[in-house]
Design a protein around this motif. Structure first.
Motif, PDB file in Angstrom:
ATOM      1  N   LEU A   1      -9.817   4.309  -1.536  1.00  0.00           N
ATOM      2  CA  LEU A   1     -10.509   5.588  -1.358  1.00  0.00           C
ATOM      3  C   LEU A   1     -11.016   5.768   0.065  1.00  0.00           C
ATOM      4  CD1 LEU A   1     -12.813   5.363  -4.514  1.00  0.00           C
ATOM      5  CD2 LEU A   1     -10.583   6.504  -4.350  1.00  0.00           C
TER       6      LEU A   1
ATOM      7  N   GLY B   1      -9.728  11.394  10.150  1.00  0.00           N
ATOM      8  CA  GLY B   1      -8.532  10.573   9.958  1.00  0.00           C
ATOM      9  C   GLY B   1      -8.387   9.586  11.099  1.00  0.00           C
TER      10      GLY B   1
ATOM     11  N   SER C   1      -5.732   8.895  12.611  1.00  0.00           N
ATOM     12  CA  SER C   1      -4.871   9.418  13.684  1.00  0.00           C
ATOM     13  C   SER C   1      -5.341  10.784  14.138  1.00  0.00           C
ATOM     14  CB  SER C   1      -3.396   9.502  13.287  1.00  0.00           C
ATOM     15  OG  SER C   1      -3.114   8.892  12.113  1.00  0.00           O
TER      16      SER C   1
ATOM     17  N   SER D   1      -7.191  12.924   2.318  1.00  0.00           N
ATOM     18  CA  SER D   1      -8.049  14.104   2.455  1.00  0.00           C
ATOM     19  C   SER D   1      -8.161  14.582   3.896  1.00  0.00           C
ATOM     20  CB  SER D   1      -9.445  13.794   1.907  1.00  0.00           C
ATOM     21  OG  SER D   1     -10.008  12.700   2.607  1.00  0.00           O
ATOM     22  N   VAL D   2      -8.023  13.673   4.859  1.00  0.00           N
ATOM     23  CA  VAL D   2      -8.098  14.112   6.264  1.00  0.00           C
ATOM     24  C   VAL D   2      -6.767  13.860   6.983  1.00  0.00           C
ATOM     25  CG1 VAL D   2     -10.572  14.095   6.692  1.00  0.00           C
ATOM     26  CG2 VAL D   2      -9.317  11.938   6.759  1.00  0.00           C
ATOM     27  N   CYS D   3      -5.696  13.906   6.185  1.00  0.00           N
ATOM     28  CA  CYS D   3      -4.372  13.634   6.712  1.00  0.00           C
ATOM     29  C   CYS D   3      -3.628  14.944   6.905  1.00  0.00           C
ATOM     30  CB  CYS D   3      -3.661  12.766   5.681  1.00  0.00           C
ATOM     31  SG  CYS D   3      -1.913  12.697   5.916  1.00  0.00           S
ATOM     32  N   THR D   4      -2.938  15.077   8.030  1.00  0.00           N
ATOM     33  CA  THR D   4      -2.152  16.296   8.245  1.00  0.00           C
ATOM     34  C   THR D   4      -0.668  15.985   8.420  1.00  0.00           C
ATOM     35  OG1 THR D   4      -2.648  16.185  10.604  1.00  0.00           O
ATOM     36  CG2 THR D   4      -4.092  17.576   9.283  1.00  0.00           C
ATOM     37  N   THR D   5      -0.271  14.779   8.019  1.00  0.00           N
ATOM     38  CA  THR D   5       1.128  14.373   8.190  1.00  0.00           C
ATOM     39  C   THR D   5       2.114  15.366   7.556  1.00  0.00           C
ATOM     40  OG1 THR D   5       0.582  12.054   8.370  1.00  0.00           O
ATOM     41  CG2 THR D   5       2.794  12.549   7.578  1.00  0.00           C
TER      42      THR D   5
ATOM     43  N   LYS E   1       0.859  -1.182   0.000  1.00  0.00           N
ATOM     44  CA  LYS E   1       0.000   0.000   0.000  1.00  0.00           C
ATOM     45  C   LYS E   1       0.900   1.238   0.000  1.00  0.00           C
ATOM     46  CE  LYS E   1      -3.223   0.202   3.394  1.00  0.00           C
ATOM     47  NZ  LYS E   1      -3.518   1.544   3.924  1.00  0.00           N
TER      48      LYS E   1
END
Ligand code: 5GP
Length: 345
Positions: free
Chosen positions: A241, A268, A270, A184-188, A177
């Protein structure tokens, strides 16, 4: 200090060039793919689009809806054994082809996988998912899982570079993967500065996996059916997705009504919301790396699927690919400085 000067690209940086074709209609296009996986030797046939293993998207309800059209759901890891029992009691006969059991790399997670698989040995896919697939411990866990389940299809991630894809395939993963930070909801990328533009990650990781006979999933960053087409065009075997499947009747997350409009919560895995729900809060040594949002309620997912699959068939028609399998070969990307016309947005 080292800088790689090669420009890395995301979906927004390219379009797919149309090509002459003999196809008359998008109804002639087949989106089915067939794989025999490298390490498990298991076979699979279906439409290689997956719901993400987030508790707002990878639900049992989503799996029932998606499997009807031969699409896949990575079931989130927070269901209990009892919930699995109840679901599998009434699920359609071939459901094992369209779902994966997700797990992290803790002992608790491994014990849950063991319990579910011991009780339901026909389950076929295990998705080992961590935010950062670069630790040695992670590759060791993939190897231990392969040793314990020689004939299960193992999905492992997330990584974004070829050498780590190779390492995971050699450790026993069938499918790797790919994606760090595009979600879209990741802030890494904001919290850590780490990431890799998704289109380049797919191109490089597909090359590495295919060289060994493995497969990849492009995970995260698709916001339109066109992005999904670009991911397949770049070489993804599967596309996962989150946001595009959030907000539906089959999605998890609370339904909220505000000023007469309906929304569903999406967050997200996390995010502070997820950590509060599943582990009682954000541990003091870490920061949340996910957002919580409210997406307008979109009704049944089957209408969204029709939009996605219709778009993808149309892409194939534009480049003369009769089967999804041919899309990568038929794709020439052009670099662009514009996407859609926004005048009425
Ligand atoms: P989307 O399709 O919404 O753009 O991306 C979905 C993917 O985002 C998921 O499959 C997962 O890899 C990633 N993701 C989900 N939750 C979080 C989170 O809280 N933080 C980060 N960094 N990534 C997340």
């Amino acid at each position: 200090m080292r800088i790689e000067n090669d420009l890395k690209l995301g979906f927004k940086d390219v379009m797919i060039r149309p090509k002459r074709s003999t196809l008359k209609s998008r109804s002639e296009v087949s989106l089915d793919r067939e794989f025999t996986f490298l390490n498990s030797k298991a076979e699979w046939k279906g439409i290689p689009i997956m719901a993400a293993n987030m508790d707002t998207v990878g639900t049992f309800e989503m799996a029932l809806a998606l499997s009807q059209q031969k699409l896949f759901t990575a079931i989130h890891k927070h269901y209990t054994l009892d919930q699995w029992d109840t679901f599998l009691d009434t699920a359609p006969a071939n459901i094992e082809n369209y779902i994966a059991l997700s797990t992290g790399i803790s002992k608790e997670d491994a014990d849950k996988v063991k319990a579910v698989i011991s009780k339901h040995p026909f389950l076929k896919f295990i998705c080992i998912d961590v935010a950062n697939g670069y630790s040695e411990h992670f590759a060791d866990f993939v190897q231990q899982t392969r040793d314990a389940y020689p004939d299960k299809v193992i999905i492992a991630g997330n990584v974004v570079t070829g050498e780590m894809v190779e390492q995971l395939v050699l450790s026993g993963a069938d499918i790797v993967k790919v994606g760090i930070g595009p979600g879209s909801v990741c802030t890494t990328r904001v919290k850590t500065g780490v990431g890799y533009p998704q289109l380049s990650a797919i191109i490089e990781c597909a090359d590495a996996a295919h060289g060994l006979g493995g497969q990849i999933i492009s995970d995260g960053g698709c916001t339109t059916p066109g992005d999904i087409a670009k991911a397949f065009g770049a070489g993804a075997d599967f596309v996962m997705l989150g946001g595009m499947l959030a907000g539906h009747a089959e999605s998890g997350g609370e339904l909220i009504t505000k000023n007469g409009e309906r929304y569903k919560q999406f967050y997200g895995m996390s995010s502070a919301t997820a950590m509060e729900k599943h582990v009682g809060g954000v541990a003091n040594y870490r920061a949340s790396e996910g957002k919580t949002v409210e997406v307008p309620y979109k009704g049944d997912v089957k209408d969204t699927l029709q939009d996605i699959l219709g778009g993808l068939r149309s892409t194939c028609t534009y480049v003369g690919a009769q089967r999804l399998k041919e899309l990568t070969k038929r794709t020439t990307f052009i670099r662009v400085a514009e996407q859609e016309n926004q005048v009425y947005n």
